[in-house]
Design a protein around this motif. Structure first.
Motif, mmCIF file in Angstrom:
data_model
loop_
_atom_site.group_PDB
_atom_site.id
_atom_site.type_symbol
_atom_site.label_atom_id
_atom_site.label_comp_id
_atom_site.label_asym_id
_atom_site.label_seq_id
_atom_site.Cartn_x
_atom_site.Cartn_y
_atom_site.Cartn_z
ATOM 1 N N LEU A 198 7.505 -3.579 4.172
ATOM 2 C CA LEU A 198 8.646 -4.016 3.152
ATOM 3 C C LEU A 198 10.184 -3.768 3.526
ATOM 4 C CD1 LEU A 198 9.030 -5.890 0.588
ATOM 5 C CD2 LEU A 198 8.814 -3.869 -0.835
ATOM 6 N N GLU A 199 10.129 -2.522 4.046
ATOM 7 C CA GLU A 199 11.804 -2.133 4.288
ATOM 8 C C GLU A 199 12.136 -3.076 5.340
ATOM 9 O OE1 GLU A 199 9.825 1.942 3.544
ATOM 10 O OE2 GLU A 199 9.313 -0.194 4.069
ATOM 11 N N VAL A 200 11.324 -3.662 6.277
ATOM 12 C CA VAL A 200 11.662 -4.353 7.319
ATOM 13 C C VAL A 200 11.947 -5.723 6.944
ATOM 14 C CG1 VAL A 200 10.699 -5.579 9.620
ATOM 15 C CG2 VAL A 200 10.236 -3.068 9.442
ATOM 16 N N LEU A 201 11.156 -6.204 6.120
ATOM 17 C CA LEU A 201 11.303 -7.654 5.627
ATOM 18 C C LEU A 201 12.542 -7.575 4.840
ATOM 19 C CD1 LEU A 201 9.816 -10.529 5.109
ATOM 20 C CD2 LEU A 201 9.013 -9.490 2.795
ATOM 21 N N LEU A 202 12.840 -6.475 3.782
ATOM 22 C CA LEU A 202 14.162 -6.746 3.379
ATOM 23 C C LEU A 202 15.468 -6.368 4.214
ATOM 24 C CD1 LEU A 202 13.408 -3.958 0.404
ATOM 25 C CD2 LEU A 202 13.310 -6.467 0.280
ATOM 26 N N ALA A 203 15.517 -5.774 5.150
ATOM 27 C CA ALA A 203 16.469 -5.568 6.132
ATOM 28 C C ALA A 203 16.579 -7.080 6.947
ATOM 29 C CB ALA A 203 16.199 -4.503 7.177
ATOM 30 N N GLY A 208 23.390 -3.783 3.473
ATOM 31 C CA GLY A 208 22.927 -2.684 4.159
ATOM 32 C C GLY A 208 22.621 -1.595 2.844
ATOM 33 N N GLN A 209 23.490 -1.634 1.856
ATOM 34 C CA GLN A 209 23.613 -0.479 1.026
ATOM 35 C C GLN A 209 22.443 -0.916 -0.045
ATOM 36 O OE1 GLN A 209 24.974 2.416 0.695
ATOM 37 N NE2 GLN A 209 23.642 2.611 -1.051
ATOM 38 N N LEU A 210 22.507 -2.187 -0.384
ATOM 39 C CA LEU A 210 21.458 -2.956 -1.284
ATOM 40 C C LEU A 210 20.021 -2.604 -0.720
ATOM 41 C CD1 LEU A 210 21.024 -4.683 -3.864
ATOM 42 C CD2 LEU A 210 20.910 -6.457 -2.190
ATOM 43 N N VAL A 211 19.787 -2.785 0.456
ATOM 44 C CA VAL A 211 18.374 -2.624 1.067
ATOM 45 C C VAL A 211 18.076 -1.062 1.063
ATOM 46 C CG1 VAL A 211 17.119 -2.501 3.273
ATOM 47 C CG2 VAL A 211 18.540 -4.527 2.449
ATOM 48 N N ALA A 212 19.196 -0.149 1.410
ATOM 49 C CA ALA A 212 18.800 1.326 1.218
ATOM 50 C C ALA A 212 18.618 1.886 -0.050
ATOM 51 C CB ALA A 212 20.058 1.978 1.875
ATOM 52 N N ASP A 213 19.175 1.087 -0.983
ATOM 53 C CA ASP A 213 18.934 1.737 -2.536
ATOM 54 C C ASP A 213 17.498 1.223 -2.914
ATOM 55 O OD1 ASP A 213 21.434 2.859 -3.004
ATOM 56 O OD2 ASP A 213 22.285 0.954 -3.853
ATOM 57 N N ASN A 220 0.683 -1.182 -0.005
ATOM 58 C CA ASN A 220 0.048 -0.251 0.094
ATOM 59 C C ASN A 220 0.847 1.256 0.196
ATOM 60 O OD1 ASN A 220 0.917 0.363 2.644
ATOM 61 N ND2 ASN A 220 -0.874 -0.500 3.548
ATOM 62 N N ALA A 221 0.273 2.417 0.169
ATOM 63 C CA ALA A 221 0.960 3.753 -0.068
ATOM 64 C C ALA A 221 1.893 3.761 1.181
ATOM 65 C CB ALA A 221 0.252 4.955 0.172
ATOM 66 N N ASP A 222 1.890 3.085 2.337
ATOM 67 C CA ASP A 222 2.623 3.063 3.416
ATOM 68 C C ASP A 222 3.671 2.093 3.099
ATOM 69 O OD1 ASP A 222 1.405 5.202 4.864
ATOM 70 O OD2 ASP A 222 -0.050 3.838 5.614
ATOM 71 N N ARG A 223 3.831 1.163 2.299
ATOM 72 C CA ARG A 223 4.823 0.111 1.743
ATOM 73 C C ARG A 223 4.547 -1.051 2.853
ATOM 74 N NH1 ARG A 223 6.768 4.880 1.218
ATOM 75 N NH2 ARG A 223 8.203 4.966 3.245
ATOM 76 N N GLN A 224 3.429 -1.024 3.194
ATOM 77 C CA GLN A 224 2.950 -2.370 3.924
ATOM 78 C C GLN A 224 2.707 -3.710 3.349
ATOM 79 O OE1 GLN A 224 0.415 -0.579 6.871
ATOM 80 N NE2 GLN A 224 1.780 -0.559 8.342
ATOM 81 N N ILE A 225 3.104 -4.719 3.163
ATOM 82 C CA ILE A 225 2.706 -5.732 2.287
ATOM 83 C C ILE A 225 1.265 -5.946 2.406
ATOM 84 C CG2 ILE A 225 3.100 -8.075 1.698
ATOM 85 C CD1 ILE A 225 6.019 -7.728 2.870
ATOM 86 N N GLU A 226 0.438 -5.976 1.260
ATOM 87 C CA GLU A 226 -0.816 -6.131 1.194
ATOM 88 C C GLU A 226 -1.168 -7.735 0.524
ATOM 89 O OE1 GLU A 226 -3.295 -3.140 -0.610
ATOM 90 O OE2 GLU A 226 -3.330 -1.934 1.327
ATOM 91 N N LEU A 270 8.799 -16.756 6.096
ATOM 92 C CA LEU A 270 7.634 -16.309 6.851
ATOM 93 C C LEU A 270 6.438 -16.939 6.278
ATOM 94 C CD1 LEU A 270 9.115 -12.603 7.287
ATOM 95 C CD2 LEU A 270 8.928 -14.517 8.864
ATOM 96 N N GLY A 271 5.243 -16.948 7.320
ATOM 97 C CA GLY A 271 4.070 -17.392 6.732
ATOM 98 C C GLY A 271 3.165 -16.136 6.409
ATOM 99 N N PRO A 272 2.078 -16.113 5.834
ATOM 100 C CA PRO A 272 1.123 -15.095 5.328
ATOM 101 C C PRO A 272 0.923 -14.272 6.627
ATOM 102 C CG PRO A 272 -0.004 -17.307 4.776
ATOM 103 C CD PRO A 272 1.396 -17.653 5.673
ATOM 104 N N ASP A 273 0.766 -14.917 7.817
ATOM 105 C CA ASP A 273 0.537 -13.976 8.747
ATOM 106 C C ASP A 273 1.512 -13.125 9.372
ATOM 107 O OD1 ASP A 273 -2.283 -15.045 8.981
ATOM 108 O OD2 ASP A 273 -1.657 -16.473 10.497
ATOM 109 N N SER A 274 2.802 -13.562 9.109
ATOM 110 C CA SER A 274 3.905 -12.793 9.471
ATOM 111 C C SER A 274 4.370 -11.847 8.370
ATOM 112 C CB SER A 274 5.143 -13.735 9.752
ATOM 113 O OG SER A 274 4.799 -14.547 10.912
ATOM 114 N N THR A 275 3.859 -11.980 7.043
ATOM 115 C CA THR A 275 4.236 -11.363 5.891
ATOM 116 C C THR A 275 3.186 -10.022 5.685
ATOM 117 O OG1 THR A 275 5.184 -13.206 5.132
ATOM 118 C CG2 THR A 275 4.761 -11.425 3.588
#
Length: 86
Positions: free
Chosen positions: A54-59, A65-70, A26-32, A44-49
């Motif tokens: 998304l940033e937290v999942l990537l981290a 860290g540079q890949l995630v930051a980009d 969504n607009a807040d970058r939360q996984i829908e 991670l299962g669906p309840d955890s995802t």
């Protein structure tokens, strides 16, 4: 309208069957929605995802860290991000 709905169904079919992890946020970058490949890649299962930023999942998944930051910078700009090496 019917054409756009048909295109959306096609896209959903492709995203659900690819071996690459796909997330729709969504607009807040939360996984829908995410495909089963992303769930398998993260362990991670669906309840955890769903609802998780998304940033937290990537981290959690990438040690570069540079890949995630980009990727996060691109997401903040409204662009897509492609990450490999998961």
């Amino acid at each position: 309208r019917a054409k756009s709905e048909a295109e959306a169904r096609e896209l959903a079919l492709v995203a659900s069957r690819t071996q690459h992890g796909v997330a729709i946020c969504n607009a807040d970058r939360q996984i829908e929605w995410c495909n089963s490949a992303l769930k398998s890649l993260t362990g991670l299962g669906p309840d955890s995802t769903l609802g998780r930023p998304l940033e937290v999942l990537l981290a959690l998944q990438f040690s570069n860290g540079q890949l995630v930051a980009d990727a996060v910078r691109k997401l903040h700009l409204g662009q897509g991000a492609h990450l490999e090496g998961w």
